[in-house]
Design a protein around this motif. Structure first.
Motif, mmCIF file in Angstrom:
data_model
loop_
_atom_site.group_PDB
_atom_site.id
_atom_site.type_symbol
_atom_site.label_atom_id
_atom_site.label_comp_id
_atom_site.label_asym_id
_atom_site.label_seq_id
_atom_site.Cartn_x
_atom_site.Cartn_y
_atom_site.Cartn_z
ATOM 1 N N VAL A 4 0.847 -1.181 0.000
ATOM 2 C CA VAL A 4 0.000 0.000 0.000
ATOM 3 C C VAL A 4 0.887 1.236 0.000
ATOM 4 C CG1 VAL A 4 -1.869 1.209 1.186
ATOM 5 C CG2 VAL A 4 -1.691 -1.274 1.385
ATOM 6 N N ARG A 5 0.586 2.175 -0.898
ATOM 7 C CA ARG A 5 1.321 3.441 -0.940
ATOM 8 C C ARG A 5 0.336 4.593 -0.917
ATOM 9 N NH1 ARG A 5 5.721 4.226 -5.199
ATOM 10 N NH2 ARG A 5 3.913 4.797 -6.407
ATOM 11 N N PHE A 6 0.697 5.639 -0.185
ATOM 12 C CA PHE A 6 -0.074 6.872 -0.148
ATOM 13 C C PHE A 6 0.665 7.889 -1.005
ATOM 14 C CE2 PHE A 6 -1.491 4.560 3.493
ATOM 15 C CZ PHE A 6 -2.835 4.848 3.576
ATOM 16 N N ILE A 7 -0.036 8.461 -1.990
ATOM 17 C CA ILE A 7 0.575 9.307 -3.004
ATOM 18 C C ILE A 7 0.009 10.729 -2.936
ATOM 19 C CG2 ILE A 7 0.929 9.622 -5.499
ATOM 20 C CD1 ILE A 7 2.265 7.092 -4.373
ATOM 21 N N LYS A 8 0.899 11.714 -3.073
ATOM 22 C CA LYS A 8 0.516 13.129 -3.159
ATOM 23 C C LYS A 8 1.033 13.659 -4.488
ATOM 24 C CE LYS A 8 -0.747 17.146 -1.298
ATOM 25 N NZ LYS A 8 -2.102 17.402 -0.859
ATOM 26 N N THR A 9 0.187 14.302 -5.271
ATOM 27 C CA THR A 9 0.612 14.924 -6.508
ATOM 28 C C THR A 9 1.040 16.352 -6.193
ATOM 29 O OG1 THR A 9 -0.935 13.571 -7.770
ATOM 30 C CG2 THR A 9 -0.089 15.541 -8.860
#
Length: 75
Positions: free
Chosen positions: A6-11
């Motif tokens: 699981v990865r949490f991504i911010k653009t």
């Protein structure tokens, strides 16, 4: 019990206006299902950051199933 990545991504935008995806956190979660893995990862992320809503730090969450499950599900 399968493990899920699981990865949490911010653009984010750089100084030229180009968007980049920045990983805010990554977890390996042991859970019975994809939805259970998502719930556990959200709780872990919020606990580590000291927040109630993970979307304060990330725009999206990526979940990857183990290769054995991907083939079993036709993925």
């Amino acid at each position: 019990m399968p493990s899920f990545d699981v990865r949490f991504i911010k653009t984010v935008c750089d100084d030229t206006g180009h968007e980049h995806r920045a990983c805010q956190a990554a977890f390996k979660i042991d859970a019975a299902s994809l939805s259970a893995a998502a719930q556990l990862a959200e709780a872990d992320f919020c606990r580590q950051k000291g927040v109630r809503d993970w979307t304060i730090f990330a725009d999206s969450m990526e979940l990857r199933t183990p290769p054995a499950l991907q083939s079993a599900w036709g993925g």
